[in-house]
Scaffold this motif. Structure first.
Motif, PDB file in Angstrom:
ATOM      1  N   THR A 162      -0.286   7.487   7.763  1.00 29.92           N
ATOM      2  CA  THR A 162      -0.191   8.674   8.518  1.00 29.92           C
ATOM      3  C   THR A 162       0.985   8.895   9.250  1.00 29.92           C
ATOM      4  O   THR A 162       1.446   7.816  10.071  1.00 29.92           O
ATOM      5  N   TYR A 163       1.816   9.600   9.116  1.00 26.09           N
ATOM      6  CA  TYR A 163       3.159   9.913   9.771  1.00 26.09           C
ATOM      7  C   TYR A 163       2.976  10.646  10.910  1.00 26.09           C
ATOM      8  O   TYR A 163       2.251  11.761  10.996  1.00 26.09           O
ATOM      9  N   GLY A 164       3.668  10.612  12.188  1.00 27.03           N
ATOM     10  CA  GLY A 164       3.795  11.598  13.184  1.00 27.03           C
ATOM     11  C   GLY A 164       4.682  12.654  12.497  1.00 27.03           C
ATOM     12  O   GLY A 164       5.559  12.541  11.759  1.00 27.03           O
ATOM     13  N   ASP A 165       4.471  13.838  13.169  1.00 25.77           N
ATOM     14  CA  ASP A 165       5.195  15.084  12.743  1.00 25.77           C
ATOM     15  C   ASP A 165       5.536  15.965  13.930  1.00 25.77           C
ATOM     16  O   ASP A 165       5.026  15.535  15.054  1.00 25.77           O
ATOM     17  N   GLY A 166       6.657  16.844  14.012  1.00 26.28           N
ATOM     18  CA  GLY A 166       6.852  17.599  15.009  1.00 26.28           C
ATOM     19  C   GLY A 166       7.350  16.731  16.183  1.00 26.28           C
ATOM     20  O   GLY A 166       8.338  16.132  16.022  1.00 26.28           O
ATOM     21  N   PRO A 167       6.649  17.191  17.403  1.00 27.38           N
ATOM     22  CA  PRO A 167       7.209  16.330  18.480  1.00 27.38           C
ATOM     23  C   PRO A 167       6.852  14.969  18.458  1.00 27.38           C
ATOM     24  O   PRO A 167       7.431  14.132  19.234  1.00 27.38           O
ATOM     25  N   TYR A 168       5.749  14.466  17.674  1.00 26.60           N
ATOM     26  CA  TYR A 168       5.510  13.039  17.413  1.00 26.60           C
ATOM     27  C   TYR A 168       6.457  12.337  16.431  1.00 26.60           C
ATOM     28  O   TYR A 168       6.010  11.092  16.227  1.00 26.60           O
ATOM     29  N   ALA A 169       7.006  12.983  15.678  1.00 24.93           N
ATOM     30  CA  ALA A 169       8.012  12.307  14.557  1.00 24.93           C
ATOM     31  C   ALA A 169       8.726  11.189  15.238  1.00 24.93           C
ATOM     32  O   ALA A 169       9.646  11.431  16.275  1.00 24.93           O
ATOM     33  N   ASN A 170       8.890   9.874  14.732  1.00 21.88           N
ATOM     34  CA  ASN A 170       9.799   8.853  15.267  1.00 21.88           C
ATOM     35  C   ASN A 170       9.649   8.625  16.867  1.00 21.88           C
ATOM     36  O   ASN A 170      10.486   8.277  17.421  1.00 21.88           O
ATOM     37  N   THR A 171       8.298   8.835  17.344  1.00 20.40           N
ATOM     38  CA  THR A 171       8.008   8.433  18.762  1.00 20.40           C
ATOM     39  C   THR A 171       6.999   7.514  18.752  1.00 20.40           C
ATOM     40  O   THR A 171       5.911   7.899  17.979  1.00 20.40           O
ATOM     41  N   THR A 172       6.836   6.792  19.631  1.00 18.45           N
ATOM     42  CA  THR A 172       5.646   5.839  19.691  1.00 18.45           C
ATOM     43  C   THR A 172       4.487   6.659  20.093  1.00 18.45           C
ATOM     44  O   THR A 172       4.401   7.238  21.354  1.00 18.45           O
ATOM     45  N   SER A 173       3.262   6.858  19.504  1.00 18.55           N
ATOM     46  CA  SER A 173       2.140   7.803  19.832  1.00 18.55           C
ATOM     47  C   SER A 173       1.097   7.403  18.984  1.00 18.55           C
ATOM     48  O   SER A 173       1.209   6.448  17.898  1.00 18.55           O
ATOM     49  N   TYR A 204       6.380   5.126  13.870  1.00 19.61           N
ATOM     50  CA  TYR A 204       6.644   5.489  12.572  1.00 19.61           C
ATOM     51  C   TYR A 204       5.455   6.207  11.815  1.00 19.61           C
ATOM     52  O   TYR A 204       5.022   7.425  11.748  1.00 19.61           O
ATOM     53  N   TYR A 205       4.552   5.334  11.631  1.00 24.05           N
ATOM     54  CA  TYR A 205       3.596   5.686  10.900  1.00 24.05           C
ATOM     55  C   TYR A 205       2.141   4.540  10.998  1.00 24.05           C
ATOM     56  O   TYR A 205       2.463   3.425  11.434  1.00 24.05           O
ATOM     57  N   ALA A 206       0.581   5.086  10.808  1.00 26.14           N
ATOM     58  CA  ALA A 206      -0.270   4.119  10.814  1.00 26.14           C
ATOM     59  C   ALA A 206      -0.509   3.863   9.348  1.00 26.14           C
ATOM     60  O   ALA A 206      -0.400   4.634   8.671  1.00 26.14           O
ATOM     61  N   GLY A 207      -0.884   2.561   8.918  1.00 28.62           N
ATOM     62  CA  GLY A 207      -1.120   2.011   7.856  1.00 28.62           C
ATOM     63  C   GLY A 207       0.021   0.778   7.373  1.00 28.62           C
ATOM     64  O   GLY A 207       0.878   0.465   8.253  1.00 28.62           O
ATOM     65  N   PRO A 208       0.024   0.858   6.262  1.00 31.23           N
ATOM     66  CA  PRO A 208      -0.600   1.298   5.215  1.00 31.23           C
ATOM     67  C   PRO A 208      -2.150   0.600   5.143  1.00 31.23           C
ATOM     68  O   PRO A 208      -2.268  -0.358   5.432  1.00 31.23           O
ATOM     69  N   VAL A 209      -3.134   1.426   4.469  1.00 35.77           N
ATOM     70  CA  VAL A 209      -4.534   0.898   4.231  1.00 35.77           C
ATOM     71  C   VAL A 209      -4.480   1.015   2.870  1.00 35.77           C
ATOM     72  O   VAL A 209      -4.063   2.033   2.111  1.00 35.77           O
ATOM     73  N   TYR A 210      -5.416   0.091   1.975  1.00 37.03           N
ATOM     74  CA  TYR A 210      -5.460   0.005   0.535  1.00 37.03           C
ATOM     75  C   TYR A 210      -7.125   0.283   0.480  1.00 37.03           C
ATOM     76  O   TYR A 210      -8.017  -0.248   1.097  1.00 37.03           O
ATOM     77  N   VAL A 211      -7.369   0.631  -0.892  1.00 35.82           N
ATOM     78  CA  VAL A 211      -8.555   0.656  -1.627  1.00 35.82           C
ATOM     79  C   VAL A 211      -8.464   0.481  -3.173  1.00 35.82           C
ATOM     80  O   VAL A 211      -7.638   1.217  -3.439  1.00 35.82           O
ATOM     81  N   SER A 212      -9.254  -0.311  -3.486  1.00 41.53           N
ATOM     82  CA  SER A 212      -9.200  -0.349  -4.904  1.00 41.53           C
ATOM     83  C   SER A 212     -10.479   0.263  -5.409  1.00 41.53           C
ATOM     84  O   SER A 212     -11.583   0.149  -5.294  1.00 41.53           O
ATOM     85  N   ALA A 213      -9.970   1.416  -6.405  1.00 40.18           N
ATOM     86  CA  ALA A 213     -11.160   2.333  -6.932  1.00 40.18           C
ATOM     87  C   ALA A 213     -10.917   2.710  -8.176  1.00 40.18           C
ATOM     88  O   ALA A 213     -10.629   3.843  -8.556  1.00 40.18           O
ATOM     89  N   PRO A 214     -10.851   1.810  -8.993  1.00 39.84           N
ATOM     90  CA  PRO A 214     -10.514   2.102 -10.747  1.00 39.84           C
ATOM     91  C   PRO A 214     -11.545   3.051 -11.286  1.00 39.84           C
ATOM     92  O   PRO A 214     -12.832   2.706 -11.188  1.00 39.84           O
ATOM     93  N   GLY A 215     -11.203   4.237 -11.756  1.00 35.93           N
ATOM     94  CA  GLY A 215     -12.076   5.009 -12.271  1.00 35.93           C
ATOM     95  C   GLY A 215     -13.203   5.832 -11.360  1.00 35.93           C
ATOM     96  O   GLY A 215     -14.034   6.589 -11.567  1.00 35.93           O
ATOM     97  N   GLN A 216     -12.670   5.822 -10.049  1.00 34.06           N
ATOM     98  CA  GLN A 216     -13.563   6.476  -8.923  1.00 34.06           C
ATOM     99  C   GLN A 216     -12.684   7.273  -8.201  1.00 34.06           C
ATOM    100  O   GLN A 216     -11.385   7.171  -8.213  1.00 34.06           O
ATOM    101  N   CYS A 217     -13.291   8.268  -7.440  1.00 39.15           N
ATOM    102  CA  CYS A 217     -12.655   9.110  -6.430  1.00 39.15           C
ATOM    103  C   CYS A 217     -12.323   8.316  -5.111  1.00 39.15           C
ATOM    104  O   CYS A 217     -13.006   7.197  -4.899  1.00 39.15           O
ATOM    105  N   ILE A 218     -11.432   8.933  -4.414  1.00 38.42           N
ATOM    106  CA  ILE A 218     -11.269   8.226  -3.093  1.00 38.42           C
ATOM    107  C   ILE A 218     -11.364   9.332  -2.086  1.00 38.42           C
ATOM    108  O   ILE A 218     -11.326  10.473  -2.172  1.00 38.42           O
ATOM    109  N   ASP A 219     -11.680   8.763  -0.686  1.00 35.97           N
ATOM    110  CA  ASP A 219     -11.698   9.645   0.385  1.00 35.97           C
ATOM    111  C   ASP A 219     -10.516   9.203   1.215  1.00 35.97           C
ATOM    112  O   ASP A 219     -10.437   7.886   1.472  1.00 35.97           O
TER     113      ASP A 219
END
Length: 82
Positions: free
Chosen positions: A14-25, A48-63
């Motif tokens: 998740t990136y910050g955008d608008g006034p939150y882009a490239n600012t610590t928030s 800059y961003y939260a993450g990355p986060v990962y999930v292994s889900a072969p053949g499955q949907c993700i949320d």
């Protein structure tokens, strides 16, 4: 959201955008399989961003959910079904 064919994992950030882009928030991100299993999350005060986060889900949907510093949440359910 991204998918790595070499590892077979989905990842998200998740990136910050608008006034939150490239600012610590506060930023947050959550990913899991469509059935809710395998959840991985990250949140905190990041420049800059939260993450990355990962999930292994072969053949499955993700949320995936991204939460911005203004507490706006975008949640996508049952996406990238394989």
């Amino acid at each position: 959201m991204y998918y790595s064919s070499s590892t077979g994992k989905n990842c998200a950030i998740t990136y910050g955008d608008g006034p939150y882009a490239n600012t610590t928030s506060w930023k947050g991100v959550v990913i899991s399989r469509g059935d809710g299993s395998g959840e991985d999350s990250d949140a905190g005060n990041y420049k800059y961003y939260a993450g990355p986060v990962y999930v292994s889900a072969p053949g499955q949907c993700i949320d995936v959910e991204g939460i911005s510093p203004s507490w706006t949440s975008v949640k996508l359910n049952n996406v990238h079904c394989g």
